[in-house]
Design an enzyme around this catalytic site. Structure first.
Site, PDB file in Angstrom:
ATOM      1  N   ASP A   1      44.076  62.087 -26.987  1.00 29.13           N
ATOM      2  CA  ASP A   1      43.480  60.811 -27.381  1.00 29.13           C
ATOM      3  C   ASP A   1      42.091  60.671 -26.760  1.00 29.13           C
ATOM      4  O   ASP A   1      41.780  61.300 -25.740  1.00 29.13           O
ATOM      5  CB  ASP A   1      44.406  59.690 -26.857  1.00 29.13           C
ATOM      6  CG  ASP A   1      44.205  58.358 -27.556  1.00 29.13           C
ATOM      7  OD1 ASP A   1      43.305  58.243 -28.391  1.00 29.13           O
ATOM      8  OD2 ASP A   1      44.977  57.421 -27.248  1.00 29.13           O
TER       9      ASP A   1
ATOM     10  N   ASP B   1      45.565  53.020 -35.574  1.00 31.63           N
ATOM     11  CA  ASP B   1      46.560  52.278 -34.806  1.00 31.63           C
ATOM     12  C   ASP B   1      47.231  51.216 -35.665  1.00 31.63           C
ATOM     13  O   ASP B   1      48.209  50.605 -35.228  1.00 31.63           O
ATOM     14  CB  ASP B   1      45.907  51.612 -33.585  1.00 31.63           C
ATOM     15  CG  ASP B   1      45.674  52.615 -32.473  1.00 31.63           C
ATOM     16  OD1 ASP B   1      46.258  53.710 -32.532  1.00 31.63           O
ATOM     17  OD2 ASP B   1      44.909  52.313 -31.548  1.00 31.63           O
TER      18      ASP B   1
END
Ligand code: DGJ
Length: 713
Positions: free
Chosen positions: A461, A531
């Site tokens: 990430d 997300d």
């Protein structure tokens, strides 16, 4: 196939359905002649272009240079030691190389056919080699440029396009893929305006705002027909793609963003640009996308996970279930529920390392928090494996928290400009990945983690863009290298990772989908899309993503309702349709589910296991664009099998014509939708192609429909 006619100085690149033509004129200018539908006929240069006194602005050029009469907005910008910034690139030769050359340290499409190398020379000792590789099977052409200082004085490159395409027409639409966190890659379409229009990034990563890819298309181009040209950079850092409409036509230039870029070339040194990938299709946006999808699957993905017919694990990711609040018992309960639902792999997301109870601390200290994991990562991994699940874990290797042992030990490892405040975003700084010693420090921690137990999956990430970009390792006159060296450093580390752990399933992620590009796909076969897992919003996000990227690379998870980002509710089927059209996994607190509710998820997992190879390798048809609902299908290339998905307001009883259905065959349709579980129907291929697949009329909050079609004879 490449035609390299050095007598006429004419050059043509042919793929199965497209042709790209260039020629050097009498003045040694390399002109762009044509890019479109396949033809063997050479395009003749219109008379004004043969006029030696012709104003260079009017010429369609293959790699334009500034300052000597071409008044387009310059992209190529060499700065000479006397301070001048002009260049005149003259044709110096062309040759065909049987094999594709590797771009040093950069990702690229690979296993292509021949490469054409065209050399251009500036009289003041600069050579530009244009490289074109043909991937005939999927109508892909890639190009890049290598600039070499062949003189005796230094030159600084202040802009180097990967490629420029001059269109002779002015009536094209431009589609860009723009957005924000939780709303990535929304297509925006409009006519190319006079003057310069551009998208790009100065955030060190592409960011949520723009994807490094654009479409130019005829104003009447639709999903199924019309001229479309797709251009996408194989690059994961600062970029610019700009169009400039003038009286002569439209020039599209793409490459590393010139802001913050200054690359000194000492005599004898070279600079290679990232690659630019080009597709033309006369079969509309759908045809163009399908070429890119084939190219990604056949020529960009690598390693063990390139085999898309092999099973991919169904994973459960702990993030939306736990965020930072968990202990080992909670994780094991969650893993047990995931196993019951049919998952194959458990992913421990953020929050597992020393002191990480919120997003304010600990990035850089990649050692387990014993308060949460008493036996460390190996202990948890062992217990997860004992449940019959594989184990995966999250890291953010490029990040460093000001409150971390790593920062206390190496404050200079963070990107920061001396004398200025260093900007915190999400309470974190960015490590200077342009530095080999910094990368080595992180590499040591990563390998210690990955060697400590059998980690099957790694989520990499990055949760902020770059700022305060300055490296303590480079002198003042080389700071213009830092942004690009950062990206090269990232690539180097991911290459080391895939070399050392060839079985590891790597998923890239950037605060959702802020670094979703062809560059990252060279290292990881999947990237987290967004997300935002809301079934309605995902229709747009995944639709926009699908213009360049195939469903099999889109990270997509089934999540809870009300959705954590939007607060909206959607049916199980609509949420499953979105997740099954990507990599498929779960991201919700299944410990809150009763055994019966867990059982209800099984048919979808079974569906994925039964049809996963088709979903990953099949051909995507966008049947209804998102507008309160959408429909799409993934079909076997021969049309013998397909999965049709629909959700939202398109489930109003309409029929959807299926372009891939073969007229002379009968199909058996097995449905998965509320009230239709286990229903099957038979349709003739002709009826499906002409009248369409009848969709049920479903009411309620965001209904969903899945249907597997199989030819019977
Ligand atoms: C952003 C990612 O997109 C999420 O999936 C999650 O991993 C968080 N970061 C963790 O901090």
């Amino acid at each position: 196939m490449i035609v390299c006619d050095n007598t006429q100085r004419r050059y043509a690149l042919h793929t199965a359905h497209t042709t790209y033509q260039m020629a050097a004129d009498a003045d040694g200018r390399l002109l762009h002649l044509y890019y479109g539908k396949r033809t063997d006929a050479p395009r003749t240069i219109a008379p004004p272009h043969n006029d030696p006194g012709c104003w260079p602005d009017l010429l369609p050029q293959e790699y334009p240079a500034p300052g000597l009469g071409d008044n387009h907005a310059p992209f190529f910008a060499p700065e000479w030691s006397d301070g001048s910034r002009a260049a005149a690139l003259h044709f110096a030769g062309a040759e065909v190389c049987p094999a594709q050359e590797v771009l040093p340290g950069l990702p690229s499409f690979h296993t292509g056919g021949e490469t054409l190398r065209i050399t251009l020379q500036d009289p003041q000792s600069l050579t530009v080699t244009l490289r074109y590789t043909v991937f005939a099977d999927c109508d892909l052409i890639t190009r890049s440029a290598v600039v070499e200082n062949t003189g005796s004085a230094p030159v600084t490159l202040r802009g180097v396009p990967s490629g420029v395409v001059d269109f002779a027409r002015k009536d094209l639409d431009l589609i860009t893929f723009d957005g924000a966190w939780a709303a990535e890659r929304t297509p925006f379409r409009g006519p190319v305006r006079p003057g310069v229009q551009s998208i790009g990034s100065v955030g060190g990563i592409p960011t949520h705002a723009h994807n490094p890819a654009v479409v130019l298309c005829a104003p009447d181009a639709t999903e199924n027909r019309g001229d479309c040209w797709g251009l996408a950079l194989v690059y994961s850092g600062n970029f610019r793609i700009q169009t400039e409409r003038t009286t002569a036509g439209i020039r599209v230039s793409a490459g590393i963003e010139p802001y913050g870029f200054a690359w000194p070339l000492a005599p004898g040194e070279c600079f290679s640009t990232p690659e630019l990938a080009l597709v033309y299709s006369e079969q509309g946006l759908g045809g163009m996308s399908r070429c890119f999808h084939d190219a990604v699957r056949s020529h960009l993905l690598r390693g063990r996970w390139r085999d898309l017919t092999a099973p991919r694990p169904v994973l459960l990711n702990s993030w939306e279930a736990c965020y930072f609040t968990f202990n080992e018992e909670k994780l094991l309960t969650l893993a047990r529920a995931a196993k019951t639902a049919g998952a194959d792999l458990f992913v421990l997301d953020d929050g597992w390392f020393r002191g990480r109870n919120s997003d304010t601390t600990s990035l850089g200290d990649w050692v387990a928090d014993c308060a949460k994991l008493p036996e460390g990562v190996p202990g948890l991994c062992r217990k997860i494996k004992a449940l019959g699940l594989d184990f995966g874990i999250w890291v953010e290797p490029e990040a460093i928290s000001p409150d971390s042992d790593l920062y206390r030990a190496h404050p200079d490892w963070a990107l920061q400009i001396p004398g200025r405040d260093t900007l915190e975003i999400r309470h974190q700084y960015t490590l200077d990945f342009s530095r080999a010693d910094v990368r080595e420090g992180i590499w040591q921690q990563l390998t210690a983690l990955l060697d400590s137990c059998p980690v099957r999956y790694l989520k990499w990430d990055v949760n902020r863009s770059l700022a305060n970009v300055w490296s303590a390792a480079l002198p003042a006159d080389r700071q213009g290298e830092v942004y690009h060296r950062y990206v090269l450093g990232l690539y180097e580390l991911q290459q080391r990772l895939v070399d050392r752990y060839p079985d590891l399933l790597l998923e890239n992620c950037a605060g959702g989908g802020a670094r979703f590009d062809f560059g990252m796909l060279y290292y990881s076969p999947q990237i987290w899309c967004s997300d935002n897992t809301d079934a309605l919003d995902r229709l747009m996000i995944q639709y926009g993503t699908s213009f360049f990227y195939p469903p099999c690379v889109m990270g997509a998870h089934y999540s809870t309702v009300p959705n954590h980002t939007t607060g909206r509710t959607a049916s199980v089927e609509a949420r499953m349709a979105a997740a099954l059209s990507g990599t498929f996994g779960f991201e919700l607190d299944l410990t809150q589910y009763t055994p019966e509710q867990l059982d209800e998820l099984r048919p979808f997992v079974d569906f994925y296991h039964a049809h996963g190879a088709l979903l990953r390798t099949g051909t995507l048809y966008r049947l209804c664009p998102p507008d309160g609902g959408a429909a799409w299908a993934i079909a076997a290339p021969d049309g013998s099998e397909a999965v049709v998905f629909a959700s939202g307001c398109v489930l109003d009883g309409r029929s959807l014509p299926l372009p891939f259905a073969a007229g002379h065959h009968a199909y058996r349709a097995a449905m998965l939708a509320t009230g239709l579980e286990g229903c099957t129907e038979r349709y003739s291929g002709e009826s499906l192609a002409v009248h369409g697949l009848p969709l049920p009329a479903l009411r309620g909050n965001m209904p969903g429909f899945l249907c597997h079609l199989q030819q019977e004879d």
